[in-house]
Design an enzyme around this catalytic site. Structure first.
Site, PDB file in Angstrom:
ATOM      1  N   GLN A 107       0.810  -1.213   0.000  1.00  0.00           N
ATOM      2  CA  GLN A 107       0.000   0.000   0.000  1.00  0.00           C
ATOM      3  C   GLN A 107       0.847   1.269   0.000  1.00  0.00           C
ATOM      4  O   GLN A 107       0.308   2.372  -0.019  1.00  0.00           O
ATOM      5  CB  GLN A 107      -0.916  -0.001   1.229  1.00  0.00           C
ATOM      6  CG  GLN A 107      -1.919  -1.138   1.253  1.00  0.00           C
ATOM      7  CD  GLN A 107      -2.666  -1.229   2.571  1.00  0.00           C
ATOM      8  OE1 GLN A 107      -2.408  -0.477   3.511  1.00  0.00           O
ATOM      9  NE2 GLN A 107      -3.604  -2.159   2.649  1.00  0.00           N
ATOM     10  N   HIS A 171      -0.764  -0.295   5.846  1.00  0.00           N
ATOM     11  CA  HIS A 171      -0.996   0.677   6.912  1.00  0.00           C
ATOM     12  C   HIS A 171       0.158   1.654   7.118  1.00  0.00           C
ATOM     13  O   HIS A 171       0.688   1.811   8.208  1.00  0.00           O
ATOM     14  CB  HIS A 171      -1.324  -0.059   8.227  1.00  0.00           C
ATOM     15  CG  HIS A 171      -2.508  -0.961   8.137  1.00  0.00           C
ATOM     16  ND1 HIS A 171      -2.957  -1.706   9.197  1.00  0.00           N
ATOM     17  CD2 HIS A 171      -3.352  -1.242   7.101  1.00  0.00           C
ATOM     18  CE1 HIS A 171      -4.012  -2.420   8.826  1.00  0.00           C
ATOM     19  NE2 HIS A 171      -4.267  -2.147   7.547  1.00  0.00           N
ATOM     20  N   GLU A 264     -13.385   4.612  11.869  1.00  0.00           N
ATOM     21  CA  GLU A 264     -13.670   5.593  12.910  1.00  0.00           C
ATOM     22  C   GLU A 264     -13.365   7.022  12.483  1.00  0.00           C
ATOM     23  O   GLU A 264     -12.428   7.273  11.737  1.00  0.00           O
ATOM     24  CB  GLU A 264     -12.830   5.303  14.159  1.00  0.00           C
ATOM     25  CG  GLU A 264     -13.140   3.997  14.840  1.00  0.00           C
ATOM     26  CD  GLU A 264     -12.314   3.790  16.102  1.00  0.00           C
ATOM     27  OE1 GLU A 264     -12.526   2.769  16.777  1.00  0.00           O
ATOM     28  OE2 GLU A 264     -11.452   4.648  16.409  1.00  0.00           O
ATOM     29  N   TYR A 285     -10.897  -9.989   9.893  1.00  0.00           N
ATOM     30  CA  TYR A 285     -11.437 -10.405   8.597  1.00  0.00           C
ATOM     31  C   TYR A 285     -11.912 -11.854   8.611  1.00  0.00           C
ATOM     32  O   TYR A 285     -12.750 -12.248   7.806  1.00  0.00           O
ATOM     33  CB  TYR A 285     -10.386 -10.186   7.509  1.00  0.00           C
ATOM     34  CG  TYR A 285     -10.023  -8.724   7.340  1.00  0.00           C
ATOM     35  CD1 TYR A 285     -10.923  -7.833   6.794  1.00  0.00           C
ATOM     36  CD2 TYR A 285      -8.782  -8.242   7.749  1.00  0.00           C
ATOM     37  CE1 TYR A 285     -10.610  -6.489   6.642  1.00  0.00           C
ATOM     38  CE2 TYR A 285      -8.455  -6.900   7.605  1.00  0.00           C
ATOM     39  CZ  TYR A 285      -9.368  -6.031   7.058  1.00  0.00           C
ATOM     40  OH  TYR A 285      -9.053  -4.700   6.916  1.00  0.00           O
TER      41      TYR A 285
END
Length: 396
Positions: A107, A171, A264, A285
C-alpha cells in the site's frame, strides 16, 4: 439497496476536516472555473439537497493518492508509484523532477502532498511516502521547494522517519494537516502489527506532530519526558488516512480504517489512547472478535464509526459557498464501496444522517478536498485514475 449501519458517538462539537488553506483569490477562481470548460464526461447525479455535476478533469493517472489546490488555480497530484504532477488548464504536466525515491511496496509509495501556509512566497511543499531502510519499509515525511516553473523540486529534506521498519506492506497512513502555526500533524498506521499501536515508544499506530523543520512542538504530550516518543500526539490508531483541521473551530479530525467494521472518526487529543486493538467496533477479517470489546476505562471512544467498513481514504469538512446546505458536513472518500459519504451535522455538531454519493460510479475514491470556489475535487485510486470535480448543476 445494500444494508448499512452507521453510529455517532458523543453529543456535540465533532471536529472536522480537510479544506484547502489557500485563499480564494479572483484569479484562482477564473483559472479554476476554466477546468469546467475543458472537462470531459460531465454527468449529473441527484442528491438529497439537489443535483450535482461531476466532471472529469484528467484521467490516465496511475493510482493517484492525493490532490491539493495551488494559488494559481492549478492542482498538484501525487501518484503512488512515485510521481508528482500538476494539472493546469486541463493538461497534466510531466512528472516533476527531484521527487525523493519512494518504496512502492504494498500500500506504500508516494502518498500525501500538502502546501505550506506561506507557499505563495516560499514554494514549500510537504510529502509523505514509504521509504526503504533497515528492517524493511516505513513512513517518512519530506519538505522541499517547488520551482517557479513547477517542473522540479529542490532542497528536498527528510524531516521525519518512523523509528521501526517492517517488511509488511500495509498501513503506512498518511495524510498531513497543517496547523495555524505551520506545524504538521500526520498519521501512521500500525503497519499491520496491531500491538504496536499501544506502544507510545513506537511511531506506528499514532498521530504525530512536528514543526516544519522537524523539531518537536512545545505542546506535544511526551516532549521532554519518558512517557513516550516526543513526536507522538496520540496513540491507539489502526490506520489513520484522513486528517485535517476544521477551519471554523480549529479542531483536529481524523478518519481511520477499521478491520471488518470499525472505521472511525476521531478528534485526537494530546496523550490520549484511541483503543486499537484493545477496543474496536470491528472484527477480524476471519470473523474472530478483536481485543476486549468496544469500551474500556482509559481508552477513548470514536466520534463516529461504520459497520460494515467503507474503507475511508480521506476526510474533509464542507465550509464552501457553492453548497451552503452542506455547511459543516463531513465528507469522506471511500474505497470499498467506491463512494463519497456526506455526514449531515446539526448546529451542535452531532451527526444526524448519512448520504452516500456516486456509489460504484467512478471507482475507489481516495481523496476529497474543498476547492476555494466551493466545488469538491476528488481522485480515484485506480490504474487509470482520474481527477474529478463536483459542482452544483446549473438550474434550468
Amino acid at each position: 439497496m445494500r444494508h448499512r449501519r452507521w453510529t455517532a458517538l458523543g453529543s456535540s462539537n465533532i471536529p472536522a476536516i480537510l479544506i484547502s488553506s489557500m485563499a480564494a483569490a479572483a484569479p484562482f477562481l477564473v483559472n479554476f472555473t476554466a477546468f469546467a470548460a475543458l472537462a470531459q464526461e460531465a454527468r449529473e447525479f441527484s442528491t438529497q439537497t439537489g443535483t450535482v455535476l461531476v466532471e472529469t478533469l484528467a484521467s490516465g493517472l496511475e493510482h493517484p493518492w492525493a490532490v491539493e489546490a495551488m494559488p494559481d488555480g492549478a492542482l498538484i497530484v501525487t501518484e503512488r508509484p512515485g510521481r508528482l504532477r500538476i494539472l493546469r488548464d486541463g493538461k497534466l504536466s510531466d512528472a516533476i523532477k527531484g521527487v525523493p525515491t519512494v518504496a512502492a511496496h504494498g500500500q506504500g509509495g508516494l502518498l500525501d502532498v500538502a502546501l505550506d501556509r506561506q507557499f505563495a512566497t516560499n514554494r514549500t511543499i510537504y510529502l509523505t511516502l514509504s521509504a526503504r531502510g533497515e528492517g524493511g519499509y516505513g513512513t517518512a515525511l519530506v519538505r522541499a521547494a517547488l520551482s517557479q516553473d513547477g517542473r522540479s523540486l529542490t532542497d528536498a529534506k527528510e524531516i521525519f522517519r518512523m523509528n521501526r521498519f517492517t517488511r509488511k506492506g500495509q498501513h503506512f497512513g498518511s495524510r498531513i494537516a497543517i496547523d495555524k502555526d505551520g506545524s504538521l500533524f500526520f498519521g501512521i498506521g500500525d503497519r499491520g502489527e496491531g500491538e504496536r499501536a499501544q506502544d507510545p515508544h513506537d511511531h506506528a499506530g499514532s498521530v504525530l506532530h512536528i514543526n516544519a523543520d522537524g523539531s518537536i512542538p512545545a505542546s506535544n504530550p511526551f516532549r521532554g519526558g519518558t512517557g513516550g516518543l516526543a513526536e507522538i500526539w496520540s496513540t491507539g490508531h489502526r490506520n489513520p488516512q484522513g486528517i485535517t483541521f476544521d477551519p471554523e473551530d480549529g479542531k483536529l479530525l481524523t478518519v481511520e480504517h477499521g478491520a471488518r467494521g470499525g472505521d472511525e472518526v476521531n478528534n485526537p487529543q494530546p496523550g490520549r489512547n484511541y483503543g486499537w486493538p484493545v477496543i474496536t467496533f470491528g472484527k477480524d477479517y476471519s470473523g474472530v472478535e478483536i481485543g476486549e470489546g468496544t469500551a474500556k476505562e482509559g481508552l477513548e471512544q470514536p466520534l463516529f464509526y461504520w459497520d460494515p467498513s467503507i474503507a475511508p481514504g480521506a476526510i474533509a469538512v464542507y465550509r464552501g459557498s457553492m453548497f451552503p446546505e452542506w455547511n459543516g458536513d463531513l465528507l469522506i472518500a471511500a474505497l470499498k464501496y467506491q463512494l463519497l459519504t456526506r455526514l449531515d451535522r446539526d448546529e451542535t455538531g452531532t451527526v444526524t444522517a448519512e448520504e452516500r454519493l456516486f456509489d460504484g460510479e467512478f471507482g475507489r475514491i481516495r481523496d476529497v478536498i474543498v476547492a476555494p470556489d466551493g466545488a469538491l475535487i476528488m481522485v480515484t485510486d485506480e490504474e487509470d485514475g482520474e481527477v474529478l470535480r463536483v459542482s452544483k448543476a446549473p438550474t434550468q
